[in-house]
Design a protein around this motif. Sequence first.
Motif, PDB file in Angstrom:
ATOM      1  N   GLU A   1      -9.633  -1.418  -4.902  1.00  0.00           N
ATOM      2  CA  GLU A   1      -8.384  -2.144  -4.681  1.00  0.00           C
ATOM      3  C   GLU A   1      -8.040  -3.042  -5.865  1.00  0.00           C
ATOM      4  O   GLU A   1      -6.866  -3.226  -6.187  1.00  0.00           O
ATOM      5  CB  GLU A   1      -8.479  -2.968  -3.402  1.00  0.00           C
ATOM      6  CG  GLU A   1      -8.528  -2.102  -2.167  1.00  0.00           C
ATOM      7  CD  GLU A   1      -8.725  -2.922  -0.922  1.00  0.00           C
ATOM      8  OE1 GLU A   1      -7.817  -3.708  -0.602  1.00  0.00           O
ATOM      9  OE2 GLU A   1      -9.767  -2.766  -0.286  1.00  0.00           O
TER      10      GLU A   1
ATOM     11  N   ALA B   1      -6.312  -0.968  -8.373  1.00  0.00           N
ATOM     12  CA  ALA B   1      -4.921  -0.721  -7.966  1.00  0.00           C
ATOM     13  C   ALA B   1      -4.075  -1.968  -8.179  1.00  0.00           C
ATOM     14  O   ALA B   1      -2.907  -1.873  -8.574  1.00  0.00           O
ATOM     15  CB  ALA B   1      -4.874  -0.284  -6.510  1.00  0.00           C
TER      16      ALA B   1
ATOM     17  N   ALA C   1      -0.067  -2.526  -7.944  1.00  0.00           N
ATOM     18  CA  ALA C   1       0.158  -2.190  -6.546  1.00  0.00           C
ATOM     19  C   ALA C   1       0.144  -3.455  -5.685  1.00  0.00           C
ATOM     20  O   ALA C   1      -0.669  -4.353  -5.896  1.00  0.00           O
ATOM     21  CB  ALA C   1      -0.913  -1.220  -6.051  1.00  0.00           C
TER      22      ALA C   1
ATOM     23  N   GLN D   1       1.053  -1.045  -0.680  1.00  0.00           N
ATOM     24  CA  GLN D   1       0.846   0.138  -1.525  1.00  0.00           C
ATOM     25  C   GLN D   1      -0.640   0.422  -1.706  1.00  0.00           C
ATOM     26  O   GLN D   1      -1.055   1.581  -1.727  1.00  0.00           O
ATOM     27  CB  GLN D   1       1.524  -0.050  -2.875  1.00  0.00           C
ATOM     28  CG  GLN D   1       1.570   1.209  -3.701  1.00  0.00           C
ATOM     29  CD  GLN D   1       2.352   1.028  -4.987  1.00  0.00           C
ATOM     30  OE1 GLN D   1       2.714  -0.091  -5.356  1.00  0.00           O
ATOM     31  NE2 GLN D   1       2.616   2.118  -5.667  1.00  0.00           N
TER      32      GLN D   1
ATOM     33  N   TRP E   1      -1.620   2.033   1.681  1.00  0.00           N
ATOM     34  CA  TRP E   1      -1.067   3.363   1.936  1.00  0.00           C
ATOM     35  C   TRP E   1      -1.533   4.409   0.919  1.00  0.00           C
ATOM     36  O   TRP E   1      -1.860   5.535   1.287  1.00  0.00           O
ATOM     37  CB  TRP E   1       0.456   3.279   1.951  1.00  0.00           C
ATOM     38  CG  TRP E   1       1.102   4.528   2.443  1.00  0.00           C
ATOM     39  CD1 TRP E   1       1.697   5.493   1.683  1.00  0.00           C
ATOM     40  CD2 TRP E   1       1.199   4.968   3.790  1.00  0.00           C
ATOM     41  NE1 TRP E   1       2.165   6.495   2.483  1.00  0.00           N
ATOM     42  CE2 TRP E   1       1.876   6.205   3.791  1.00  0.00           C
ATOM     43  CE3 TRP E   1       0.794   4.443   5.009  1.00  0.00           C
ATOM     44  CZ2 TRP E   1       2.149   6.916   4.943  1.00  0.00           C
ATOM     45  CZ3 TRP E   1       1.065   5.152   6.163  1.00  0.00           C
ATOM     46  CH2 TRP E   1       1.722   6.363   6.121  1.00  0.00           C
ATOM     47  N   SER E   2      -1.558   4.032  -0.361  1.00  0.00           N
ATOM     48  CA  SER E   2      -1.823   5.015  -1.413  1.00  0.00           C
ATOM     49  C   SER E   2      -3.273   5.086  -1.872  1.00  0.00           C
ATOM     50  O   SER E   2      -3.691   6.100  -2.415  1.00  0.00           O
ATOM     51  CB  SER E   2      -0.940   4.709  -2.633  1.00  0.00           C
ATOM     52  OG  SER E   2       0.416   4.752  -2.284  1.00  0.00           O
ATOM     53  N   VAL E   3      -4.015   4.018  -1.683  1.00  0.00           N
ATOM     54  CA  VAL E   3      -5.375   3.981  -2.215  1.00  0.00           C
ATOM     55  C   VAL E   3      -6.419   4.018  -1.106  1.00  0.00           C
ATOM     56  O   VAL E   3      -7.287   4.896  -1.071  1.00  0.00           O
ATOM     57  CB  VAL E   3      -5.577   2.728  -3.108  1.00  0.00           C
ATOM     58  CG1 VAL E   3      -6.998   2.655  -3.617  1.00  0.00           C
ATOM     59  CG2 VAL E   3      -4.577   2.725  -4.254  1.00  0.00           C
TER      60      VAL E   3
ATOM     61  N   PRO F   1      -6.086   7.051   2.140  1.00  0.00           N
ATOM     62  CA  PRO F   1      -6.626   8.388   1.877  1.00  0.00           C
ATOM     63  C   PRO F   1      -8.159   8.421   1.830  1.00  0.00           C
ATOM     64  O   PRO F   1      -8.761   9.453   2.134  1.00  0.00           O
ATOM     65  CB  PRO F   1      -6.038   8.748   0.512  1.00  0.00           C
ATOM     66  CG  PRO F   1      -4.790   7.949   0.403  1.00  0.00           C
ATOM     67  CD  PRO F   1      -5.086   6.671   1.130  1.00  0.00           C
TER      68      PRO F   1
END
Length: 165
Positions: free
Chosen positions: A92, A95, A100, A104, A107-109, A112
């Motif tokens: 994190e 990111a 980010a 974000q 959701w994106s890191v 998944p």
Amino acid sequence: MTLFVTGGRVLLDSLAGYALARLRFPGRKLLFAGVIAVMAVPPVVLLIPKFLVLNQIGIYDTYSAMILPLLADAGGIFIMKQFFESIPISVEEAARIDGAGPFQMYWSVVLPMAKPALITLTILSFQGSWNEFTNVLVSVQNPNLYTLPRGLADLVSGGNEGVEK
């Protein structure tokens, strides 16, 4: 009903789990203690208050009454929080350096990377909402809104024999 409950639980439980695991805010530990305390309360204790609240806000005997009380689950929040805490913070931080924001990063890191926990939560939520009986028992009276477990219980008990469908 099962699809709405499952989707809502996965989304809301993962959001709450991420917030409790990663975001620092006042009362975070107290809120998590509340989640643990909710897990200790037997669901049968909440049947009458659930009926009264649904009736008071005017959604008794609707699909909303069957779905809304089941959207968030303390067990799911606990599972997701524990999983998110196992993901390294350095991911994190990388990111964040790339620009980010908190959502974000979620959701994106992080999301998944949480596929095992999401799959577990999806299976548990689907199975739990498919077999849900007590919530439907107190939230609907119209036979057209019955779920399979409620309809089977009604069939076995011989209820609604004179009701036209």
